[in-house]
Write a protein that holds these residues in place. Sequence first.
Motif, PDB file in Angstrom:
ATOM      1  N   TRP A 191      12.268  89.502  43.061  1.00 57.54           N
ATOM      2  CA  TRP A 191      11.720  90.721  42.470  1.00 57.54           C
ATOM      3  C   TRP A 191      11.194  90.433  41.065  1.00 57.54           C
ATOM      4  N   THR A 192       9.920  90.773  40.818  1.00 58.21           N
ATOM      5  CA  THR A 192       9.324  90.482  39.513  1.00 58.21           C
ATOM      6  C   THR A 192       8.874  91.729  38.756  1.00 58.21           C
TER       7      THR A 192
ATOM      8  N   VAL B  15       2.486 102.075  45.520  1.00 54.34           N
ATOM      9  CA  VAL B  15       1.921 100.990  46.335  1.00 54.34           C
ATOM     10  C   VAL B  15       2.993  99.935  46.609  1.00 54.34           C
ATOM     11  N   LEU B  16       3.699  99.515  45.572  1.00 51.00           N
ATOM     12  CA  LEU B  16       4.768  98.532  45.733  1.00 51.00           C
ATOM     13  C   LEU B  16       5.897  99.107  46.586  1.00 51.00           C
ATOM     14  N   ALA B  17       6.215 100.387  46.385  1.00 49.42           N
ATOM     15  CA  ALA B  17       7.267 101.026  47.181  1.00 49.42           C
ATOM     16  C   ALA B  17       6.929 100.964  48.664  1.00 49.42           C
ATOM     17  N   ARG B  18       5.683 101.237  49.017  1.00 50.64           N
ATOM     18  CA  ARG B  18       5.273 101.195  50.420  1.00 50.64           C
ATOM     19  C   ARG B  18       5.351  99.763  50.957  1.00 50.64           C
ATOM     20  N   GLN B  19       4.931  98.777  50.153  1.00 51.32           N
ATOM     21  CA  GLN B  19       5.014  97.376  50.581  1.00 51.32           C
ATOM     22  C   GLN B  19       6.456  96.992  50.910  1.00 51.32           C
TER      23      GLN B  19
ATOM     24  N   LEU C 266       7.822  89.925  44.812  1.00 48.98           N
ATOM     25  CA  LEU C 266       7.566  91.360  44.910  1.00 48.98           C
ATOM     26  C   LEU C 266       7.371  91.935  43.513  1.00 48.98           C
ATOM     27  N   GLY C 267       6.148  92.344  43.234  1.00 50.00           N
ATOM     28  CA  GLY C 267       5.843  92.875  41.909  1.00 50.00           C
ATOM     29  C   GLY C 267       4.384  93.253  41.833  1.00 50.00           C
TER      30      GLY C 267
ATOM     31  N   PRO D  42       0.995  91.229  41.042  1.00 44.79           N
ATOM     32  CA  PRO D  42       0.885  91.534  42.481  1.00 44.79           C
ATOM     33  C   PRO D  42       2.042  90.949  43.274  1.00 44.79           C
ATOM     34  N   SER D  43       2.061  91.272  44.584  1.00 46.46           N
ATOM     35  CA  SER D  43       3.024  90.677  45.504  1.00 46.46           C
ATOM     36  C   SER D  43       2.336  89.578  46.303  1.00 46.46           C
ATOM     37  N   GLY D  44       3.115  88.584  46.712  1.00 39.26           N
ATOM     38  CA  GLY D  44       2.571  87.520  47.540  1.00 39.26           C
ATOM     39  C   GLY D  44       3.569  86.399  47.701  1.00 39.26           C
ATOM     40  N   ALA D  45       3.380  85.594  48.752  1.00 42.70           N
ATOM     41  CA  ALA D  45       4.288  84.478  49.022  1.00 42.70           C
ATOM     42  C   ALA D  45       3.982  83.309  48.088  1.00 42.70           C
TER      43      ALA D  45
END
Length: 207
Positions: free
Chosen positions: A69-70, A106-110, A144-145, A147-150
């Motif tokens: 989590w970022t 947006v992050l909450a939905r992700q 997760l933050g 932006p989000s991404g692997a």
Amino acid sequence: MGMPIQYENKLLRMKPEDRRRARRYMKMGAGRKIWKISAFFTEVMFRLPAVRQAEEHSRNGGKAFMYYWTKPSALPYLGACHAVELAYVFGNESDTIYTGEPADPVLARQVQDQWVRFAETGDPGTEKLPRPAYDPENRWTMMLGDPSGAEKDPLAEQRGLLDPILDYRLNASYANLNYNVPFVWKAAGAVLAGLALTALILWLIFH
């Protein structure tokens, strides 16, 4: 006051090479020593044990997924602290006890999509955010933050440095602390120096 005493107590339990590892970690990055100590305990008590568990699960044929989590709290000093993600996970976007401001929808939905997908299928990846499984070679981790991404092996240097220290199984117990450590000596010296200075000033005033 307790954190430096805890840290120095943990150093007393370590072999010399592991004490050097811990001290090298403390030299990484900027900021006050107290926050570095807090980060050290976060690594060796929370993040790295989770990483070790994911490694072993993967090596033994299981499928593991890691996230980091970022997204920071808007409240001073909390950063991306423990529990700051709860408002996002449970859709309580107006609950600001940890976030300090309404959660980013947006992050909450992700996050909710990934948690539900994991419960339904065992794979938290979504079409927009594919989630590679964790393995000891690639160490894919979902950041997760914003932006989000692997990402492959986040904080790799810290992991490599502190991984051997996991074998000490450090915990936050304040029982049986040894107060014969440098931080206590320095604090006691500062108090005594302050008392001596106060006594000198009073003597000058009244004599």
